[in-house]
Design a protein around this motif. Structure first.
Motif, PDB file in Angstrom:
ATOM      1  N   THR A 295       0.877  -1.185   0.000  1.00 17.45           N
ATOM      2  CA  THR A 295       0.000   0.000   0.000  1.00 17.45           C
ATOM      3  C   THR A 295       0.902   1.219   0.000  1.00 17.45           C
ATOM      4  O   THR A 295       1.213   1.795   1.050  1.00 17.45           O
TER       5      THR A 295
ATOM      6  N   GLU B 154      -6.777   1.680  -5.848  1.00 16.30           N
ATOM      7  CA  GLU B 154      -6.227   0.343  -6.050  1.00 16.30           C
ATOM      8  C   GLU B 154      -7.205  -0.453  -6.912  1.00 16.30           C
ATOM      9  O   GLU B 154      -8.397  -0.499  -6.622  1.00 16.30           O
TER      10      GLU B 154
ATOM     11  N   HIS C  59      -1.942   0.246  -8.812  1.00 20.40           N
ATOM     12  CA  HIS C  59      -2.087   1.342  -7.864  1.00 20.40           C
ATOM     13  C   HIS C  59      -1.938   2.657  -8.621  1.00 20.40           C
ATOM     14  O   HIS C  59      -0.968   2.849  -9.360  1.00 20.40           O
TER      15      HIS C  59
END
Length: 999
Positions: free
Chosen positions: A937, A944, A954
């Motif tokens: 992340t 995402e 992403h």
């Protein structure tokens, strides 16, 4: 500030005079005028001179009224064929034709004349009909032309100005040469013994007072009285002992009570089982297979079966036929003639168990099967009905029927039968019934004296079937459909009781005809003479002599007429005399006229050989023009007049309903052209699968206009990026092209192959879908998107930019030619811009329609390249979905504001993406790409997206600042102090561009 201005001026933005706004309603007429000025049709033909011919023979529309949507569809499809075959390299002439004779025009003239027609000569009426036809030929020419259809308009204009009696640029069934060919073909049928004069049931319009061809009959639902009637029969005990001494009747069922006064027999099927059932004090005969249905309909509770037998066992056949030994009491007797006595029982295989009682009321003067059975049993075609549909007083024995119209007589007959105890059941019955296609009235099937072509004479039927099976049909079921029609059709009734048309050259011997139906002229010399007269003067020569002013006057008497029309020495073939020769005034069936077109038009020039390569019409022509043309050609030349036949469906509204003025759902093709442009209508024709019925509505036209807009804008982009590009000086060879440019050429070649194959197969909807997909998906959404940065920002003469332009130029020239048969106006606009880009003047003499389709691109077989980019395209779709999600959530504006981080467990995918190097970000239209990021992340994550393919994308904010020139975000903006607003890549490009400008 000066540097900023310089930066903007160094961006290669698209530049073209090809407008975004099509303005088709104004632009198309200008193009039409230009085509006429340069003689575009002649230039196309000159460019194909000496090439193999391809002839589409035009089926003639009727010269009556403005064109409708169905006619527009037909003409545009034909234009697709002609233009595409020409661009394939064939010499593809187009000669449009018009059908000018027949009832619709005569009916309209009669209506305009009203009572004024009384006392007018046939020649006067014919002149008015001719003027009416010529008026609408001129109107329809203008309307078809507005749709982009082209023919030899220069010659056409000259012929029109000189009022040429026969034409070459077009053909009309009123041309003298055409009418002479009709006479010649009729003469062939007469001379070969294929024509006879006789009384047979034919479709008859009591309103128009003429016989009708099958193709002039339309079937519509109608409600009539369905009745079950008993007809007493005597003498059956001799054949079936159980019936001896019993009161016996046979039950018949009919939906045409008005034909009962013409009844002569009752038909049973030879092999079906029948039963005699006891009902009260009678035994009633009915087919056993229909007994339950009849009992339910008539309310029989208990009907013991007295006897069982087949039709053959009851009626007998040959020497065992009961005949007069079993008289049938007919419900209505005529004062005299064959219908004045008893009827008979007969056998017929046409009897079925589909409905009724299994016993068929038979009137040989009012039905095809009835007539056939009557002929087999020696029963005449008795017809008590006059031309106007009323009963002839001396042919009916009931005074309440005298002079009554048959359709009004139905109710009277039903009530009479009820009163006499002969009617067992009646009810309203909804069924399909033949109607006259012109006046819309129900049609009567009645025996009248007519001229017929015998289908069995000279093996005509068999030869026609052989020719059908040697022809290519599209759709394939067309072969079966027309073959079934030929197999089952009766003899061809070719005579019509009209004034406007080509006469049947029929001369009979009035003295011999009463006893010998073959007493008419069949000598070839007679027909050759009439054909020569008609060729010189037109068919008016049959009705009058030259008046010295270029016209005709009525013949003074029968003697003058006969002497002029029948050469000396031509006599009755029976008595060998001339004194009783008399001219029969019948007009030939208009389907015979139009069926002659192949012989009248083709074969007269080397560029118009016979037979035609193609006929293309609506599927109703299986029983019309295809049918009549086939029979005439097979009789004359032994083969079909066409090598292939293509048919199309009918036009419907958006809800699938037939278009009609009464429903208010018609769409005028000319209104579409004037409001939206003919290109939108042409695009619709290319979009639909024309083999089926096709829908059109304003909503569909809106969608077509949007599709057109996308195609046009694609070309505008292509042309805009070719400004200043010289193919010879600036073109980049294949091996030096960037990889994606090579891929684009392979896509273009695949398109070319697919489109040309679709044109060859008349699959125009596949042409449209291929072109549309290439423009909107392959180009706009992929290739053009990807190369935009390179086109706009690279140095003018760099391989990157020139390579892209090389491909764009090839795409523009090839794509323009591939779509030219469909979007003929727009393709011409584009071609003129390409001419200007090549340094030649626009709108001078070069036309795209004189070009040929692009040849095969000589490209290396590079399956690995194609597979690599196909795989990348699917990956790119996942990335673009992620970016669109971010854009929809307002996390980013332009995709250049983002970078993407892509993670996958598929090592092959990862390796593929890495192989593109720094170009990858431009392929994704982002300012950066990270592959296999370590952070699951990452910081600053905007979106995402986990794709079904296993790819995780992403979307992150782009690094750095925005370049004022290329709008990419980079970390090196301002690194070059000379161009503080530019990234390093742009600064380098600008230096080269400025240097190029100085030199």
């Amino acid at each position: 500030m000066s540097k900023n201005v310089e930066l903007k001026s160094t961006v290669h933005l698209p530049k073209t005079e090809f407008p975004m706004k099509a303005d088709l309603p104004k632009r198309e007429p200008t193009t039409l005028d230009w085509w006429d000025r340069i003689g575009a049709y002649g230039r196309v033909r000159a460019a194909r001179s000496g090439r193999p011919p391809f002839v589409l023979h035009d089926g003639p529309p009727y010269a009556n009224g403005n064109i409708h949507l169905g006619q527009s569809l037909n003409k545009i499809l034909k234009d697709f064929v002609v233009k595409s075959r020409s661009m394939m390299g064939f010499d593809a002439p187009y000669v449009p034709g018009w059908d000018c004779h027949g009832l619709p025009i005569e009916h309209r003239v009669d209506k305009e004349l009203g009572a004024g027609k009384t006392g007018m000569s046939a020649l006067t009426v014919r002149a008015l009909c001719r003027a009416y036809a010529e008026k609408f030929i001129a109107i329809q020419k203008t309307e078809f032309r507005r749709l982009g259809v082209d023919w030899d308009r220069a010659t056409d204009a000259d012929e029109e100005a000189s009022k040429a009696p026969s034409r070459r640029a077009t053909y009309r069934t009123i041309d003298r040469t055409y009418e002479a060919e009709i006479i010649r073909q009729l003469g062939e049928f007469f001379a070969k013994g294929s024509v006879y004069y006789g009384e047979k049931p034919v479709h008859w319009c009591f309103s128009c007072k003429t016989a009708l061809a099958e193709a002039e009959v339309e079937h519509e639902d109608r409600t009539d009285a369905s009745i079950t009637v008993k007809m007493p029969v005597a003498g059956l005990g001799a054949r079936v002992p159980q019936l001896a001494g019993k009161k016996t009747a046979v039950l018949v069922w009919t939906t045409t009570p008005w034909t009962l006064p013409a009844n002569l027999a009752v038909a049973l099927h030879p092999d079906l089982p029948y039963v005699g059932v006891a009902v009260g004090d009678e035994v009633l005969i009915v087919a056993e297979g229909l007994l339950a249905a009849v009992a339910a309909r008539l309310g029989w509770a208990d009907t013991p079966i007295v006897a069982r037998f087949t039709g053959r066992e009851l009626v007998g056949e040959g020497e065992t036929w009961l005949g007069a030994k079993a008289p049938v009491t007919r419900p209505y007797l005529a004062p005299s003639g064959p219908a004045s006595g008893d009827g008979v029982l007969v056998l017929g295989t046409h009897v079925t168990l589909d409905a009724g009682t299994g016993a068929v009321h038979t009137a040989p003067g009012h039905g095809a099967d009835d007539f056939r059975i009557g002929q087999a049993y020696g029963l005449p075609p008795w017809n008590p009905v006059a031309d106007d549909g009323t009963y002839v007083p001396e042919k009916v024995g009931q005074d309440w029927l005298e002079g009554v119209h048959v359709l009004k007589a139905n109710a009277l007959i039903v009530e009479d039968l009820r009163t006499r105890g002969l009617l067992l059941h009646d009810e309203a019955y909804r069924h399909s019934y033949p109607h006259c296609w012109r006046c819309g009235n129900p049609v009567l099937f009645r025996a009248t004296p007519q001229w017929f072509i015998a289908m069995e004479a000279g093996g005509l039927r068999g030869s026609a079937l052989e020719a059908i099976h040697k022809t290519a049909w599209m759709p394939a079921f067309g072969e079966t459909r027309i073959a079934q029609m030929i197999e089952t059709r009766p003899d061809w009734c070719i005579s019509r009781q009209r004034t406007w048309g080509v006469p049947i050259p029929a001369v009979v011997c009035a003295g011999c005809l009463k006893t010998d139906p073959g007493a008419f002229l069949r000598e070839p010399r007679f027909f050759e003479h009439v054909a020569r007269l008609v060729g010189e003067e037109g068919s008016d020569a049959w009705f009058g002599a030259p008046d010295g002013k270029g016209g005709h006057r009525p013949y003074e008497d029968a003697g003058e007429r006969l002497d002029r029309l029948v050469p000396g020495g031509v006599v009755c073939p029976k008595c060998l005399g001339r004194e009783h020769l008399a001219i029969h005034d019948h007009i030939v069936d208009v389907w015979f006229e139009s069926g002659v077109s192949h012989s009248a038009v083709l074969g007269r020039l080397p560029s118009l050989p016979w037979p035609a390569d193609l006929y293309l019409e609506g599927h109703d022509q299986y029983r019309g023009w295809f049918h009549s043309s086939l029979l005439i050609a097979v009789h004359d030349r032994g083969r079909a007049p066409y090598k292939g036949v293509v048919t199309h469906g009918f036009t419907l509204d958006g809800e699938g309903r037939k278009m009609s003025k009464s429903l208010g759902n018609t769409i005028s093709p000319l209104e579409v052209a004037d409001r939206r442009g003919a290109e939108i209508l042409r695009l619709w024709v290319s979009m639909v699968d024309f083999l089926e019925d096709m829908r059109l509505s304003q909503e569909i036209l809106d969608r077509n206009a949007e599709a057109y807009r996308k195609i046009r804008n694609t070309f505008r982009y292509l042309l805009g990026n070719l400004d200043g590009f010289d193919t010879a000086a600036d073109g980049v060879p294949y091996d030096a092209l960037p990889e994606i440019d090579r891929w684009a050429l392979h896509q273009l070649e695949a398109l070319r192959s697919r489109v040309i194959a679709s044109y060859e197969g008349h699959q125009y909807h596949l042409v449209y879908h291929a072109l549309n997909s290439f423009c909107t998906v392959t180009l706009s959404s992929f290739y053009l998107d990807i190369i935009k940065d390179r086109l706009y920002t690279s140095p003018t003469k760099s391989v990157g930019r020139r390579g892209a332009q090389t491909v764009l130029h090839r795409i523009a020239t090839d794509l323009c030619r591939l779509m030219a048969p469909i979007l003929c106006f727009t393709a011409e606009e584009i071609w003129q811009e390409l001419e200007a880009l090549a340094g030649r003047p626009r709108w001078e003499t070069a036309t795209v329609h004189a070009e040929t389709f692009p040849g095969r691109l000589e490209l290396p077989d590079d399956g690995a390249l194609l597979a690599r980019w196909e795989r990348f395209a699917s990956i790119r779709e996942d990335v673009m979905k992620a970016l669109e999600t971010a854009r929809a959530a307002k996390k980013i504006g332009s995709s250049l504001e983002a970078k993407v981080a892509i993670w996958t467990e598929d090592a092959a995918v990862s390796e593929l993406l890495r192989s593109f190097g720094p170009d990858l970000r431009t392929f994704f239209l982002t300012s950066g790409v990270e592959l296999d990021p370590k952070d699951e992340t990452p910081a600053g994550l905007l979106v995402e997206h986990r794709a079904e393919s296993g790819l995780t994308v992403h979307v992150l904010p782009a690094d750095g600042t925005k370049c004022a020139r290329c709008w990419n975000f980079t970390t090196d903006v301002g690194a070059d102090p000379e161009f503080p607003g530019a990234c390093a890549r742009c600064a380098s490009a600008v230096r080269v561009i400025l240097a190029e400008a100085r030199h």
